[in-house]
Design an enzyme around this catalytic site. Sequence first.
Site, short mmCIF file in Angstrom:
data_model
loop_
_atom_site.label_atom_id
_atom_site.label_comp_id
_atom_site.label_asym_id
_atom_site.label_seq_id
_atom_site.Cartn_x
_atom_site.Cartn_y
_atom_site.Cartn_z
N ALA A 39 -0.37 2.49 3.35
CA ALA A 39 0.06 2.33 4.74
C ALA A 39 1.48 2.83 4.98
CB ALA A 39 -0.05 0.85 5.14
N ARG A 41 9.08 11.23 3.50
CA ARG A 41 9.58 12.37 2.72
C ARG A 41 8.66 13.59 2.81
NH1 ARG A 41 10.75 8.67 -2.50
NH2 ARG A 41 9.19 7.40 -1.41
N LYS A 49 0.80 10.69 4.98
CA LYS A 49 0.81 11.23 3.61
C LYS A 49 -0.55 11.07 2.93
CE LYS A 49 3.14 9.08 0.26
NZ LYS A 49 4.30 8.71 -0.58
N TYR A 54 -22.88 39.19 23.20
CA TYR A 54 -22.17 38.40 24.22
C TYR A 54 -22.02 39.25 25.46
CZ TYR A 54 -18.48 35.40 26.16
OH TYR A 54 -17.73 34.57 26.94
N ALA A 106 -29.88 57.47 15.53
CA ALA A 106 -28.43 57.28 15.37
C ALA A 106 -27.76 57.28 16.74
CB ALA A 106 -27.86 58.39 14.50
C1 UD1 Z 1 7.07 2.84 -5.56
C2 UD1 Z 1 7.64 1.69 -6.39
C3 UD1 Z 1 8.41 2.29 -7.56
C4 UD1 Z 1 7.51 3.19 -8.38
C5 UD1 Z 1 6.84 4.25 -7.51
C6 UD1 Z 1 5.77 4.97 -8.29
C7 UD1 Z 1 8.07 -0.16 -4.87
C8 UD1 Z 1 9.11 -0.89 -4.10
N1 UD1 Z 1 8.49 0.89 -5.57
O1 UD1 Z 1 8.17 3.55 -5.04
O2 UD1 Z 1 8.90 1.26 -8.37
O3 UD1 Z 1 8.23 3.80 -9.40
O4 UD1 Z 1 6.21 3.66 -6.36
O5 UD1 Z 1 5.26 6.08 -7.61
O6 UD1 Z 1 6.94 -0.54 -4.85
N2 UD1 Z 1 3.10 1.59 1.12
C9 UD1 Z 1 2.44 0.75 2.00
N3 UD1 Z 1 3.17 0.03 2.90
C10 UD1 Z 1 4.52 0.09 2.96
C11 UD1 Z 1 5.19 0.94 2.07
C12 UD1 Z 1 4.47 1.67 1.14
O7 UD1 Z 1 1.21 0.69 1.99
O8 UD1 Z 1 5.10 -0.61 3.80
C13 UD1 Z 1 2.34 2.42 0.19
C14 UD1 Z 1 2.60 3.89 0.40
O9 UD1 Z 1 1.68 4.43 1.36
C15 UD1 Z 1 2.42 4.47 -0.98
C16 UD1 Z 1 2.76 3.32 -1.90
O10 UD1 Z 1 2.73 2.14 -1.12
O11 UD1 Z 1 1.12 4.89 -1.22
C17 UD1 Z 1 4.13 3.49 -2.54
O12 UD1 Z 1 5.10 3.59 -1.51
P1 UD1 Z 1 6.33 4.57 -1.62
O13 UD1 Z 1 7.19 4.39 -0.43
O14 UD1 Z 1 5.87 5.94 -1.94
O15 UD1 Z 1 7.08 3.93 -2.86
P2 UD1 Z 1 8.06 4.65 -3.88
O16 UD1 Z 1 9.39 4.78 -3.27
O17 UD1 Z 1 7.43 5.87 -4.41
CA CA Z 2 5.63 6.95 -3.94
#
Ligand code: UD1
Ligand code: CA
Length: 497
Positions: free
Chosen positions: A17, A22, A29, A394, A430
């Site tokens: 979610a 990024r 994403k 067409y 032709a």
């Molecule tokens: C996260 C981990 C980090 C780990 C990395 C591995 C945390 C705080 N950090 O960081 O320790 O090394 O993944 O790839 O967990 N998501 C939600 N709801 C939210 C936020 C995120 O569902 O509110 C989901 C995102 O869609 C994603 C996943 O959680 O699929 C990870 O979120 P992301 O923001 O990418 O975390 P990282 O900074 O990569």
């Molecule tokens: Ca991530």
Amino acid sequence: MGDGDAAKPFTALILAAGQGTRMRSSTPKALHDLCGRPLVGWPVHAARLAGAGRVVVVDGPDRALAAVVGEGVETVVQPRASGTGGAVLAAGAALEPGVPVLVCAGDVPLLGPVVMGELLEAHARSGAAATVLTTVLDDPAGYGRVIRDADGQVARIVETKSGGDATAAELAVNEINSGVYVFDSTALLGVLPRLSADNSQGELYLTDALALLRASGAAVGALQIADRSVALGVNDRAQLAHVRALAQRAINAAHMRAGVTLTDPANTYIDVHVAIGEDTTIEPGTRLKGATVIGRGSTVGPQTTVIDSRIGDGATVRVAWMEQATVGAGATVGPFAYLRPGTVLGEGAKAGTFVEIKNSDIGRGARVPHLSYIGDADVGEDANLGAATITANYDGMAKHRTRIGRRVRSGVDTTFVAPVTVGDGAYTGAGSVLTEDVPAGALAVARAAQVNVEGYALRREQPTEVVGREQEKASDDRSEDGLTDGDGSGEATLPAS
Ligand code: UD1
Ligand code: CA
């Protein structure tokens, strides 16, 4: 334990979610494509293969993922992207006491069912409240770091995505959190309400649950894997490209093991759902996408794109673009052919060079060898359409169908003005523009009759021989032949020789 427990060994909870800021994209994403499957589909697929009893995906408030996660997958909505801890909280009701939960970030697509199984097994063996999957990276920038205490146990995970959470010493650690964990559901539910957003990102970090579990006296385990690639997360498009290259390499290797020749695997792009038969050769620069199916003993490529199409056994498709098209066994396509949706090329048929076909049925053994556009047509078996045969399908308002019988031979530069029907075995001259139906076995010629102007060349040359003496007369003669512009200026309207 009853049968229900055996069929429900674990619940997979996939966090997807997040906003994915990024990626800098208007598409979530989790929906970005990775080899023909959206990012979120990868952990969903792996969890199913690993035997998950339930697969639950945490979706954002716009519910963008519900349509793609597939049948039998549950979704819960996290109302606000409050962090990975918030995502698990949103799914709290899906966690059942006694059923371990495998929590998996939705952006770690290379983690397969085997490693998931190993993590579940390590968790069950150790009896810990949580087991985290870790690996060691040369460049751990942005990942959470695994901080172990003096006896090697996981004490906590510190976040490094934005500055302020980790100390310099913690930043020097290169064992990272993969974002994949198995939790005892009851223990996890016990600590989730105590997560705090008092950190650099103002989010609820799921990773803080590990320290909270330790503080409550529970054990936290870790499974460190040597294959660091499976833990790679996708946060931006550069990471997506890196992960795509690895995923593609694995897909290609599987096809080669299954008997498909890839002349240059590094230059061959095959989506995850594509099926290819044994002894087929895929030449370089070829992309096979979507639900494409290719038979045995065929050659596809070089420089060919095949999207959601079927190619039969023993077919040859070179330098072509095919979309929602079907190519029969032994058929030949290209080089330089464009088969658009609804094209069905029969067994042994041919769509040759600079040929475009759309929504048309080309019968068994029929040939469209050169420079043609065939749209909305049925071409009978063994027909041969001469070079530059075109269907004028067409009329500016609507599309109409052209029906061409079996064994029809169209002369070069034939235009079929649809709707028009040509009977079996007919011929066209032709350069014909056919607006009327042609009976079976007939020869249709529909073009202006040829006119030969006798002595034309000689009379053109005369004026130079009679310069000064008979110039005026010569000019008049040419006017009579209709060879001047008629205003007496002497400018010829026919092309000069
Ligand atoms: C996260 C981990 C980090 C780990 C990395 C591995 C945390 C705080 N950090 O960081 O320790 O090394 O993944 O790839 O967990 N998501 C939600 N709801 C939210 C936020 C995120 O569902 O509110 C989901 C995102 O869609 C994603 C996943 O959680 O699929 C990870 O979120 P992301 O923001 O990418 O975390 P990282 O900074 O990569
Ligand atoms: Ca991530």
